[in-house]
Design a protein around this motif. Structure first.
Motif, mmCIF file in Angstrom:
data_model
loop_
_atom_site.group_PDB
_atom_site.id
_atom_site.type_symbol
_atom_site.label_atom_id
_atom_site.label_comp_id
_atom_site.label_asym_id
_atom_site.label_seq_id
_atom_site.Cartn_x
_atom_site.Cartn_y
_atom_site.Cartn_z
ATOM 1 N N ASP A 620 0.864 -1.186 0.000
ATOM 2 C CA ASP A 620 0.000 0.000 0.000
ATOM 3 C C ASP A 620 0.900 1.237 0.000
ATOM 4 O OD1 ASP A 620 -1.707 2.109 0.521
ATOM 5 O OD2 ASP A 620 -2.922 1.005 1.967
ATOM 6 N N PRO A 621 1.192 1.822 -1.167
ATOM 7 C CA PRO A 621 2.145 2.935 -1.217
ATOM 8 C C PRO A 621 1.662 4.183 -0.493
ATOM 9 C CG PRO A 621 1.091 2.622 -3.356
ATOM 10 C CD PRO A 621 0.704 1.447 -2.504
ATOM 11 N N VAL A 622 0.347 4.392 -0.417
ATOM 12 C CA VAL A 622 -0.159 5.545 0.324
ATOM 13 C C VAL A 622 0.194 5.411 1.807
ATOM 14 C CG1 VAL A 622 -2.218 6.830 1.012
ATOM 15 C CG2 VAL A 622 -2.028 5.936 -1.310
ATOM 16 N N GLY A 623 -0.035 4.237 2.355
ATOM 17 C CA GLY A 623 0.309 4.007 3.756
ATOM 18 C C GLY A 623 1.795 4.103 3.999
ATOM 19 N N HIS A 628 6.382 7.083 6.350
ATOM 20 C CA HIS A 628 7.682 7.761 6.215
ATOM 21 C C HIS A 628 7.571 9.217 6.651
ATOM 22 C CE1 HIS A 628 10.442 4.838 4.633
ATOM 23 N NE2 HIS A 628 9.610 4.456 3.676
ATOM 24 N N ARG A 629 6.465 9.879 6.310
ATOM 25 C CA ARG A 629 6.307 11.284 6.713
ATOM 26 C C ARG A 629 6.319 11.406 8.234
ATOM 27 N NH1 ARG A 629 2.913 15.179 8.373
ATOM 28 N NH2 ARG A 629 2.937 17.196 7.312
ATOM 29 N N ASN A 630 5.580 10.529 8.919
ATOM 30 C CA ASN A 630 5.546 10.587 10.383
ATOM 31 C C ASN A 630 6.898 10.244 10.992
ATOM 32 O OD1 ASN A 630 2.905 11.423 10.586
ATOM 33 N ND2 ASN A 630 2.071 9.375 10.927
ATOM 34 N N LEU A 631 7.595 9.268 10.412
ATOM 35 C CA LEU A 631 8.913 8.912 10.936
ATOM 36 C C LEU A 631 9.897 10.064 10.742
ATOM 37 C CD1 LEU A 631 9.102 5.192 9.766
ATOM 38 C CD2 LEU A 631 9.100 6.005 12.139
ATOM 39 N N GLY A 632 9.792 10.770 9.623
ATOM 40 C CA GLY A 632 10.637 11.939 9.424
ATOM 41 C C GLY A 632 10.342 13.025 10.436
ATOM 42 N N TYR A 633 9.052 13.161 10.741
ATOM 43 C CA TYR A 633 8.631 14.153 11.731
ATOM 44 C C TYR A 633 9.302 13.905 13.073
ATOM 45 C CZ TYR A 633 5.161 17.573 13.237
ATOM 46 O OH TYR A 633 4.546 18.705 13.682
ATOM 47 N N VAL A 634 9.327 12.626 13.497
ATOM 48 C CA VAL A 634 9.969 12.278 14.772
ATOM 49 C C VAL A 634 11.468 12.558 14.713
ATOM 50 C CG1 VAL A 634 10.478 10.395 16.363
ATOM 51 C CG2 VAL A 634 8.222 10.555 15.327
ATOM 52 N N ARG A 635 12.078 12.289 13.555
ATOM 53 C CA ARG A 635 13.518 12.560 13.427
ATOM 54 C C ARG A 635 13.802 14.050 13.627
ATOM 55 N NH1 ARG A 635 16.253 9.154 15.010
ATOM 56 N NH2 ARG A 635 14.327 8.354 15.860
ATOM 57 N N ALA A 653 8.592 11.252 -2.928
ATOM 58 C CA ALA A 653 8.638 10.495 -4.183
ATOM 59 C C ALA A 653 7.385 9.653 -4.362
ATOM 60 C CB ALA A 653 9.894 9.615 -4.201
ATOM 61 N N LEU A 654 6.912 9.033 -3.304
ATOM 62 C CA LEU A 654 5.717 8.196 -3.401
ATOM 63 C C LEU A 654 4.478 9.033 -3.704
ATOM 64 C CD1 LEU A 654 6.371 5.682 -0.480
ATOM 65 C CD2 LEU A 654 6.041 5.088 -2.890
#
Length: 864
Positions: A620-623, A628-635, A653-654
């Motif tokens: 599921d590329p949307v998920g 990835h967006r949320n994981l980047g946010y935590v970083r 990219a997705l």
């Protein structure tokens, strides 16, 4: 008189430490009643007598302070005001009496009078001693200014704001003691001897089979000695043997303890070792009791051990915890089944001497059928009590005829076990209650709301509530807080067994689907109610029988997230483990905004990693992109900017490949946000302008408030304050039109900053004040301090140094509360005021321009 006074004071002090306010007030009133005049009146010339008088007077004043504390806790603030007016006149430099008067006035609805008291005493202390009032009095002043609900007039009924009054947090987390506790005299004696040992940290490890009464014994003893641990009592169920979920992570437990000890979520570090170090630091030099219930093994317990003497740790477990005994000096205590005498005493206590004495053989047989297991005995006694006309022999016969057994708790006698008791209670339930009890085994806990239980079972809400009440009456579940229910782990195991035996795989799958739909759609609606302005994802309709929560406003939504956040984390993990991949990533997305605002960044990472695994498994590329967006946010929150940009790049990219233009723009905005943290303003502006092009192309440019606010910050960092003001005003108009209070507050921060740098100090102050009011309304505690800091800058630039000092002192209280490094900058401003270093407006402007507050325009954009 002196001996009696001392004895009464000791009793009053003990009652004060235990929070027994009626006893405290009455006892100390009696003690103070012994005073009929000055001690040693008429005797002069003795230094010893003068010293004795001073000591006695201080003892009297301390007793008076404790008594008035109790009176205020009992709601007698109106009566206390006149007395406190007199006392503050007699003892004008006693800050405790002034604090009590301010508290009494606030609770009487007289906040303005309370602030006047503070102003007067602050001036007096400054004039007389040349110092500021103590931190406790200044903190109380701040609480009054921020309308702390804990100081609201009687009847207001508002819950205390999180994180406000935490410096002296003294948690009282012990569960209620068992009402029908019997026996265990030898074990209680052993625990008393262990607690008296002193020296290093005292640990007692209580082990024994499930249902044998380990928790009941530990809680009973903890209540007995609680008064000896005035710094608080902490409690956690470590769920070491819960059949439906993994044992509690000690790091998560430590975070919960830190919050109970007064650390706000934002003040808790993300690094695991730092969390545990902070936990040990908070317990250092305290006398705190820690009860760790239902531990899996030594490794789960050891991280939660305090590092200094003075604390008592009680641990219960089905395992022996030999490592804790061998390496940590724990005193082992193995709890066995009740003796026949203790089992009989429990039945007599529950059913009455007349009933058990009339059928002693039947009572003894009933105890044997229950394997003398305390939990089983209590359930059997509750059932027998519900039918007072039935003979105990008939009750025992019913139990003896039950064939279903809970194998893990088979009694050595072989005739009966605890499953028989559970089965017997279960068989008396009507269809709805029986269905609900079976399905409760599918829920991960730690508790379940009435609304979630309705969705899990597919019952109508009213029918589900009736079924829950029936289960409470049958002692198959407990209701620790209103409308939230919990199962003992043995009962959960029994429910799991019933669900496997009485429902098909498809029926269990549908129940889980309703449960996941309930939490997903409720969280989605709560996020919408918070109206933080971010794009919403599309969800499938909930399956029939699901009744998600509705929220009238953001206050209800925030309260729901606060109550359910532990369950939501568990549900995210369960969905990923159970193959409900779409639910796993969508629920992680739905809860992320709340978790970020509350400072639960570790939890965002945990749920987002589960979401990523689930979305990748489902292809599921949307998920995958959202994870990835949320994981980047935590970083970004952890200042790992290269790691953040790597995750954001994958998400971008997705979304580009999928044609999700709106989400593509949102990723560009958070990339710009990351660039601003790195002082890469030109690159940030380029990314925000690229996002603007996308919003214009899809027709969202006039409805998206965060982007013009972000553009304002970009231009501010580049020194283009006219452009910054124009963009911020655009964002302000859009946010007000959409009702987005978060974006509105951020836009006001931008307009205030721009006007400050353009020299329009009066309008900047107006913007700062409006922002401050919004930050307090929406509960943005950190950004409230930031708003106070910038307001002080504007006050100082306008020539009002006194107003600047006042708001900066309020900011210091919040930064101290959050343990945030920004406090150093505010202290520097206050020192500069004290030194009278700001000679003119130009000097003020120069000093303020050097500060970080007006140039730190990065953090608020995180609100997307």
């Amino acid at each position: 008189d002196l001996l009696e006074f001392a004895e009464l004071c000791a009793k009053g002090r003990a009652a004060h430490e235990r929070g027994q306010w009626p006893t405290c007030a009455e006892t100390l009133r009696s003690a103070l009643g012994l005073w009929t005049g000055e001690p040693f009146d008429g005797i002069t010339g003795s230094v010893q007598i003068v010293d004795a008088c001073h000591r006695l007077e201080e003892q009297r004043l301390q007793a008076l302070r404790w008594r008035i504390d109790a009176e205020l806790e009992l709601g007698r603030h109106e009566d206390a005001i006149a007395e406190l007016r007199s006392l503050t006149g007699l003892y004008p430099l006693d800050e405790h009496f002034h604090a009590q008067l301010m508290t009494a006035l606030c609770r009487a609805g007289r906040q303005a009078d309370a602030l006047t008291v503070y102003r007067d005493v602050r001036k007096l202390i400054s004039d007389e001693l040349g110092v500021e009032p103590g931190h406790a009095l200044r903190r109380l002043h701040q609480r009054i200014l921020t309308a702390d609900p804990a100081l609201a007039p009687t009847g207001a009924g508002n819950p205390p704001r999180r994180g406000r009054d935490t410096e002296h947090a003294q948690p009282r987390q012990l569960p209620a003691a068992v009402g029908h506790f019997v026996g265990r005299e030898a074990e209680l004696k052993a625990l008393r001897e262990t607690a008296e040992r002193g020296g290093a940290v005292v640990i007692s490890a209580i082990s024994g089979t499930a249902g044998v009464g380990k928790t009941a014994l530990a809680v009973r003893f903890a209540h007995e000695v609680a008064h000896r641990f005035p710094d608080g009592q902490l409690y956690a169920n470590l769920r070491g043997f819960d059949p439906s979920c993994a044992p509690s992570d000690p790091l998560v437990v430590a975070r919960g303890f830190l919050e109970a000890l007064g650390i706000t979520p934002a003040g808790i570090p993300s690094d695991p070792d730092a969390v545990l170090a902070l936990y040990r630091s908070k317990l250092a030099n305290t006398r705190t009791l820690i009860l760790l219930d239902n531990a899996r093994d030594t490794n789960q317990v050891r991280p939660l051990m305090p590092g200094a003497a003075g604390c008592l740790v009680l641990v219960t477990s089905r395992n022996m915890l030999t490592g804790l005994v061998a390496l940590d000096g724990a005193t082992p205590l193995t709890l066995d089944l009740f003796t026949a005498q203790e089992a009989g005493e429990l039945l007599t206590r529950r059913l009455g001497a007349e009933r058990t004495g009339g059928e002693p053989d039947a009572a003894a047989h009933l105890a044997r059928l229950c394997a003398r297991l305390p939990l089983a005995l209590n359930i059997a006694a509750a059932r027998a009590a519900a039918y007072p006309g039935a003979s105990l022999r008939s009750v025992a016969d019913q139990l003896g005829d039950t064939q279903r057994r809970l194998d893990a708790l088979s009694a050595e006698e072989g005739a009966a076990d605890v499953r028989a008791v559970f089965s017997w209670s279960y068989q008396t339930l009507d269809g709805s209650a029986a269905l609900l009890f079976r399905l409760l085994g599918l829920h991960p806990g730690p508790d379940i709301s009435a609304a979630a239980a309705a969705s899990l079972s597919g019952l109508a809400p009213d029918e589900a509530r009736s079924a829950l009440n029936a289960l409470v009456r049958a002692h198959l579940i407990a209701e620790p807080i209103p409308s939230h229910y919990a199962l003992h782990d043995l009962l959960r195991a029994y429910a799991v067994e019933l669900a496997s035996g009485h429902a098909t795989e498809e029926q269990r799958h549908q129940a889980k689907r309703r449960m996941f739909d309930h939490y997903l759609h409720s969280a989605h609606r709560a996020r919408q109610a918070l109206n933080m302005g971010s794009q919403m994802i599309a969800l499938e309709a909930p399956c029939p029988g699901t009744t998600p929560e509705d929220f009238a406003d953001r206050t209800q939504a925030r309260a729901w997230f606060r109550t359910e956040h532990s369950v939501l984390i568990a549900i995210c993990g369960l969905a990923a483990e159970g193959g409900f991949d779409a639910h796993a990533w969508q629920l992680a997305w739905a809860v992320a905004s709340y978790l970020d605002g509350a400072g639960y960044w570790t939890e965002i990472e945990t749920t987002s990693r589960s979401a990523l695994v689930a979305a990748e498994r489902a292809d599921d590329p949307v998920g995958v992109a959202h994870a990835h967006r949320n994981l980047g946010y935590v970083r970004v929150r952890r200042t790992d900017y290269p790691g953040a940009l790597a995750h954001f790049g994958k998400a971008l990219a997705l979304f580009d490949r999928l044609g999700e233009r709106g989400f593509q723009a949102s990723v560009l905005e958070v990339i710009a946000w990351t660039m601003r943290y790195q002082n890469r303003a030109t690159e940030a502006l380029a990314h925000d302008e690229q996002a603007l092009e996308i919003h214009e192309a899809i027709g969202q440019a006039g409805t998206h408030p965060w982007l013009p606010v972000a553009l304002g910050w970009d231009h501010a960092m580049l020194g283009n304050h006219e452009a910054a003001l124009a963009h911020s005003l655009n964002g302000l108009a859009i946010s007000r039109a959409s009702g987005n209070l978060y974006a509105e507050a951020a836009a006001l921060h931008g307009t205030g900053s721009a006007r400050f740098h353009l020299g329009d100090y009066a309008t900047a102050i107006a913007d700062n004040l409006e922002e401050l009011a919004l930050r307090r309304e929406i509960g943005d505690y950190y950004y409230e301090a930031e708003a106070l800091q910038t307001l002080g800058d504007s006050y100082l630039a306008s020539g009002d140094a006194a107003a600047a000092r006042s708001v900066w002192e309020q900011a210091v209280v919040i930064y101290d509360d959050l343990k945030h490094s920004d406090v150093a900058a505010v202290h520097a401003k206050l020192r500069e005021l004290d030194a009278n270093a700001l000679a003119d407006v130009g000097g003020r402007d120069s000093a303020i321009d050097d500060s970080a507050s007006h140039d730190n325009v990065t953090a608020s954009s995180a609100r997307d």
